[in-house]
Design a protein around this motif. Structure first.
Motif, PDB file in Angstrom:
ATOM      1  N   THR A  46       0.678  -1.178   0.013  1.00 20.83           N
ATOM      2  CA  THR A  46      -0.022   0.029   0.089  1.00 20.83           C
ATOM      3  C   THR A  46       0.676   1.344  -0.242  1.00 20.83           C
ATOM      4  OG1 THR A  46      -0.240   0.136   2.466  1.00 20.83           O
ATOM      5  CG2 THR A  46      -1.728  -1.270   1.282  1.00 20.83           C
ATOM      6  N   ALA A  47       2.018   1.012  -0.203  1.00 19.55           N
ATOM      7  CA  ALA A  47       3.133   2.361  -0.197  1.00 19.55           C
ATOM      8  C   ALA A  47       2.714   3.461  -1.110  1.00 19.55           C
ATOM      9  CB  ALA A  47       4.489   1.852  -0.317  1.00 19.55           C
ATOM     10  N   ALA A  48       2.119   2.994  -2.264  1.00 20.50           N
ATOM     11  CA  ALA A  48       1.671   3.996  -3.312  1.00 20.50           C
ATOM     12  C   ALA A  48       0.323   4.854  -2.789  1.00 20.50           C
ATOM     13  CB  ALA A  48       1.654   3.379  -4.698  1.00 20.50           C
ATOM     14  N   ALA A  49      -0.369   4.003  -2.302  1.00 15.96           N
ATOM     15  CA  ALA A  49      -1.549   4.586  -1.789  1.00 15.96           C
ATOM     16  C   ALA A  49      -1.179   5.597  -0.593  1.00 15.96           C
ATOM     17  CB  ALA A  49      -2.632   3.815  -1.294  1.00 15.96           C
ATOM     18  N   ARG A  50      -0.417   5.261   0.270  1.00 15.33           N
ATOM     19  CA  ARG A  50      -0.126   6.094   1.353  1.00 15.33           C
ATOM     20  C   ARG A  50       0.572   7.392   0.714  1.00 15.33           C
ATOM     21  NH1 ARG A  50       3.213   2.203   5.274  1.00 15.33           N
ATOM     22  NH2 ARG A  50       3.201   0.770   3.271  1.00 15.33           N
TER      23      ARG A  50
END
Length: 138
Positions: A80-84
């Motif tokens: 979920t790094a991109a969403a964060r």
């Protein structure tokens, strides 16, 4: 091994109240913390690091619902790094816009203060405004 801190120690280090810590744990920005025998909470250094970040999010005006969303994404790991990142970028854009608004407001205040400074200057032959006695109401 990580040294574990009591809730009182975390309160002293973070400035958050014990009620706020319990609230954060209950609603989700803070994952449930370890418990000692007797049920006392024990916080790890990683918990304090995360709390410091949550405090920064709050200081920048991030709504609780967005903090909860970020925390939920974080708990899912690197996938979920991109969403964060996207969530933080959107929040940062709002913070920067607010900073620009505050800077504009500060300039307006400075202009008004300079105007009052001019009005408060004694005119030739008049005592300085600070030396004038206030008029009594009749």
């Amino acid at each position: 091994m990580d040294s574990l801190l009591t809730i009182a120690q975390v309160v002293a280090r973070t400035g958050l109240s014990a009620d706020t810590l319990r609230y954060y744990e209950r609603i989700g920005p803070l994952a449930p913390v370890a418990r000692a025998a007797g049920g006392q909470r024990r916080y790890r250094a990683a918990d304090l690091d995360w709390l410091a970040f949550v405090q920064r999010l709050r200081a920048t005006g991030m709504p609780i619902r967005d903090m909860l969303h970020f925390a939920a994404l974080r708990s899912q790991g690197d996938a979920t790094a991109a969403a964060r990142r996207d969530l933080l970028q959107a929040h940062l854009a709002g913070v920067q816009a607010h900073i620009r608004e505050l800077q504009q407001a500060a300039r307006s205040l400075q202009t008004k203060i300079a105007h009052y400074d001019t009005l408060c200057q004694p005119k030739e032959g008049e005592p300085h405004a600070a030396n004038k006695r206030p008029r009594r109401a009749r």
